[in-house]
Structure formats: structure tokens, C-alpha cells
Design a protein around this motif. Structure first.
Motif, PDB file in Angstrom:
ATOM      1  N   SER A  27       7.256  -2.125   2.670  1.00  0.00           N
ATOM      2  CA  SER A  27       6.302  -2.876   1.859  1.00  0.00           C
ATOM      3  C   SER A  27       6.847  -4.292   1.659  1.00  0.00           C
ATOM      4  CB  SER A  27       6.074  -2.191   0.512  1.00  0.00           C
ATOM      5  OG  SER A  27       7.268  -2.149  -0.232  1.00  0.00           O
ATOM      6  N   PRO A  28       5.957  -5.290   1.665  1.00  0.00           N
ATOM      7  CA  PRO A  28       6.421  -6.663   1.447  1.00  0.00           C
ATOM      8  C   PRO A  28       6.772  -6.913  -0.014  1.00  0.00           C
ATOM      9  CG  PRO A  28       4.154  -6.615   2.315  1.00  0.00           C
ATOM     10  CD  PRO A  28       4.547  -5.220   1.980  1.00  0.00           C
ATOM     11  N   PRO A  29       7.612  -7.918  -0.262  1.00  0.00           N
ATOM     12  CA  PRO A  29       7.898  -8.296  -1.641  1.00  0.00           C
ATOM     13  C   PRO A  29       6.755  -9.150  -2.201  1.00  0.00           C
ATOM     14  CG  PRO A  29       9.092  -9.733  -0.149  1.00  0.00           C
ATOM     15  CD  PRO A  29       8.385  -8.706   0.702  1.00  0.00           C
ATOM     16  N   PHE A  30       6.483  -8.989  -3.470  1.00  0.00           N
ATOM     17  CA  PHE A  30       5.480  -9.799  -4.169  1.00  0.00           C
ATOM     18  C   PHE A  30       6.022 -10.172  -5.540  1.00  0.00           C
ATOM     19  CE2 PHE A  30       2.823  -7.310  -1.256  1.00  0.00           C
ATOM     20  CZ  PHE A  30       2.124  -8.346  -0.646  1.00  0.00           C
ATOM     21  N   ALA A  31       5.510 -11.271  -6.061  1.00  0.00           N
ATOM     22  CA  ALA A  31       5.826 -11.696  -7.426  1.00  0.00           C
ATOM     23  C   ALA A  31       4.557 -12.281  -8.023  1.00  0.00           C
ATOM     24  CB  ALA A  31       6.956 -12.718  -7.427  1.00  0.00           C
ATOM     25  N   TRP A  32       4.472 -12.255  -9.350  1.00  0.00           N
ATOM     26  CA  TRP A  32       3.292 -12.802 -10.009  1.00  0.00           C
ATOM     27  C   TRP A  32       3.659 -13.378 -11.365  1.00  0.00           C
ATOM     28  CZ3 TRP A  32       3.877  -7.734  -8.536  1.00  0.00           C
ATOM     29  CH2 TRP A  32       4.065  -6.782  -9.548  1.00  0.00           C
ATOM     30  N   ARG A  33       2.729 -14.179 -11.877  1.00  0.00           N
ATOM     31  CA  ARG A  33       2.906 -14.807 -13.189  1.00  0.00           C
ATOM     32  C   ARG A  33       1.529 -15.084 -13.771  1.00  0.00           C
ATOM     33  NH1 ARG A  33       5.336 -19.207  -9.788  1.00  0.00           N
ATOM     34  NH2 ARG A  33       3.558 -20.424  -9.104  1.00  0.00           N
ATOM     35  N   GLY A  34       1.521 -15.360 -15.074  1.00  0.00           N
ATOM     36  CA  GLY A  34       0.274 -15.738 -15.732  1.00  0.00           C
ATOM     37  C   GLY A  34      -0.573 -14.571 -16.184  1.00  0.00           C
ATOM     38  N   LEU A  71       7.775  -7.143  -7.160  1.00  0.00           N
ATOM     39  CA  LEU A  71       8.088  -5.948  -6.381  1.00  0.00           C
ATOM     40  C   LEU A  71       9.017  -6.371  -5.252  1.00  0.00           C
ATOM     41  CD1 LEU A  71       4.529  -4.412  -5.907  1.00  0.00           C
ATOM     42  CD2 LEU A  71       6.378  -3.456  -7.276  1.00  0.00           C
ATOM     43  N   PRO A  72      10.111  -5.677  -5.057  1.00  0.00           N
ATOM     44  CA  PRO A  72      10.970  -5.995  -3.927  1.00  0.00           C
ATOM     45  C   PRO A  72      10.381  -5.415  -2.640  1.00  0.00           C
ATOM     46  CG  PRO A  72      11.865  -4.129  -5.097  1.00  0.00           C
ATOM     47  CD  PRO A  72      10.653  -4.586  -5.870  1.00  0.00           C
ATOM     48  N   SER A  73      10.934  -5.793  -1.543  1.00  0.00           N
ATOM     49  CA  SER A  73      10.555  -5.200  -0.259  1.00  0.00           C
ATOM     50  C   SER A  73      11.029  -3.750  -0.221  1.00  0.00           C
ATOM     51  CB  SER A  73      11.220  -5.996   0.870  1.00  0.00           C
ATOM     52  OG  SER A  73      10.932  -5.422   2.115  1.00  0.00           O
ATOM     53  N   GLY A  74      10.288  -2.903   0.461  1.00  0.00           N
ATOM     54  CA  GLY A  74      10.729  -1.533   0.682  1.00  0.00           C
ATOM     55  C   GLY A  74      10.576  -0.601  -0.498  1.00  0.00           C
ATOM     56  N   VAL A  75       9.466  -0.699  -1.222  1.00  0.00           N
ATOM     57  CA  VAL A  75       9.214   0.231  -2.322  1.00  0.00           C
ATOM     58  C   VAL A  75       9.129   1.654  -1.739  1.00  0.00           C
ATOM     59  CG1 VAL A  75       7.498   0.944  -4.051  1.00  0.00           C
ATOM     60  CG2 VAL A  75       8.038  -1.481  -3.754  1.00  0.00           C
ATOM     61  N   PRO A  76       9.829   2.626  -2.318  1.00  0.00           N
ATOM     62  CA  PRO A  76       9.768   3.998  -1.807  1.00  0.00           C
ATOM     63  C   PRO A  76       8.330   4.534  -1.801  1.00  0.00           C
ATOM     64  CG  PRO A  76      11.518   3.791  -3.429  1.00  0.00           C
ATOM     65  CD  PRO A  76      10.726   2.514  -3.470  1.00  0.00           C
ATOM     66  N   THR A  77       8.076   5.529  -1.008  1.00  0.00           N
ATOM     67  CA  THR A  77       6.721   6.085  -0.873  1.00  0.00           C
ATOM     68  C   THR A  77       6.519   7.335  -1.712  1.00  0.00           C
ATOM     69  OG1 THR A  77       7.392   7.257   1.135  1.00  0.00           O
ATOM     70  CG2 THR A  77       6.354   5.091   1.422  1.00  0.00           C
ATOM     71  N   ASP A  78       7.171   7.413  -2.853  1.00  0.00           N
ATOM     72  CA  ASP A  78       6.996   8.535  -3.771  1.00  0.00           C
ATOM     73  C   ASP A  78       5.750   8.323  -4.636  1.00  0.00           C
ATOM     74  OD1 ASP A  78       9.496   9.595  -2.935  1.00  0.00           O
ATOM     75  OD2 ASP A  78      10.513   8.229  -4.322  1.00  0.00           O
ATOM     76  N   ALA A  79       5.120   9.408  -5.048  1.00  0.00           N
ATOM     77  CA  ALA A  79       3.934   9.306  -5.907  1.00  0.00           C
ATOM     78  C   ALA A  79       4.283   8.742  -7.281  1.00  0.00           C
ATOM     79  CB  ALA A  79       3.252  10.666  -6.052  1.00  0.00           C
ATOM     80  N   GLU A  80       5.434   9.101  -7.813  1.00  0.00           N
ATOM     81  CA  GLU A  80       5.903   8.581  -9.103  1.00  0.00           C
ATOM     82  C   GLU A  80       7.192   7.809  -8.858  1.00  0.00           C
ATOM     83  OE1 GLU A  80       4.384   8.855 -12.096  1.00  0.00           O
ATOM     84  OE2 GLU A  80       2.735   9.940 -11.157  1.00  0.00           O
TER      85      GLU A  80
END
Length: 155
Positions: A27-34, A71-80
Motif C-alpha cells: 500500500s502507498p504511504p499517505f498523509a493528510w491535514r485539515g 499511513l506508512p507504506s505496506g499496511v498489513p492486510t489484516d481485517a483489524e
């Protein structure tokens, strides 16, 4: 005003191979604000609106804590998830939980739209909901949403 960006690619730019089926499928990394006042949860959906018959969902991530801003890159694919963020994940259109990277048929580049939602509440959903189930539950609770997109093509 809610904003989302990625340190891996620019809005409208090409998605790096590592985040696709031709690479490591991370998974790609993302960041947000506001985040708007009253935000109690964040959610993210990634889809391919250029898929041949209908938009294909690649990722459903929801119930991220209100203080979450990346979110960093490589989020695990677990449901929780408890790490790297506290969240839950839904089913993608490949019948798997978590992220499924871009994997279009050979030809022109497809757009991959990432929609970040700021919600006024955490959602109570069955395990691994589809994007349709998530959106049906979230619609009346969306405070703000913002889109970001990348492209990917296969030879």
C-alpha cells in the motif's frame, strides 16, 4: 479544509511499481491535514474508475482514530489493525481484505482514485465490509471528503 497527499507520488502522477501487482504490492504511504471540527474517525477508499465494466475497489480502510494523520507504506492486510494505525479493513473487489495494488490490463493508464473521508463517528460494521456496505453506513456521517489520484499502466 481537508487535504491528502502521498510522499510516493504526486496527485495525478504515476504510482511507483512497488505499490502495484507488478512490484511488491505494498500500500502507498499517505498523509493528510485539515480535519474538520467534530472528526471522530477517518476512512479511505481506493478504486479504479477506469476499469472496463465498473469501478474496481482496491482498498477499504475505516475507523482510523481521529488523531491519525498518516499511513506508512505496506499496511498489513489484516481485517483489524493495531499497528501501524488502529483501524479496520474491508474487502476489495479481488475478494481479499486490505490493499490490492493497481493491476490494469495492458493498454492506456488507469486512474486510481483515493478518497479520504472525515467522519463524525466510528462505524459499527460487520467484519471485512465491501465499499458498498461501508458507504451505505457512512453516508450520513461524512463531514468532509477529499480525492487524490495516481495513474498506472502496464505494457
Amino acid at each position: 479544509m481537508l487535504e491528502i497527499f502521498s510522499p510516493a507520488f504526486s496527485d495525478g502522477g504515476p504510482i511507483p511499481r512497488a505499490h502495484t501487482c507488478d512490484g511488491a504490492n505494498l500500500s502507498p504511504p499517505f498523509a493528510w491535514r485539515g480535519a474538520p471540527a467534530g472528526t471522530e474517525a477517518f476512512a479511505l477508499i481506493m478504486d479504479d474508475p477506469d476499469a472496463p465494466d465498473r469501478a474496481r475497489v482496491h482498498w477499504v480502510l475505516y475507523n482510523m482514530q481521529p488523531g491519525t494523520n498518516r499511513l506508512p507504506s505496506g499496511v498489513p492486510t489484516d481485517a483489524e489493525l493495531t499497528r501501524p494505525v488502529r483501524a479496520a479493513q474491508g474487502s476489495n473487489d479481488f475478494a481479499r481484505v486490505g490493499y490490492g495494488g493497481p493491476c490494469p490490463p495492458p493498454g492506456p493508464a488507469h486512474r486510481y482514485r483515493v478518497t479520504l473521508y472525515a467522519l463524525e463517528t466510528m462505524l459499527s460494521l460487520p467484519p471485512a465490509p465491501t465499499a458498498f456496505v461501508f458507504l451505505a453506513a457512512a453516508t450520513d456521517h461524512i463531514l468532509e471528503q477529499v480525492d487524490f489520484a495516481g495513474t498506472y499502466a502496464r505494457a
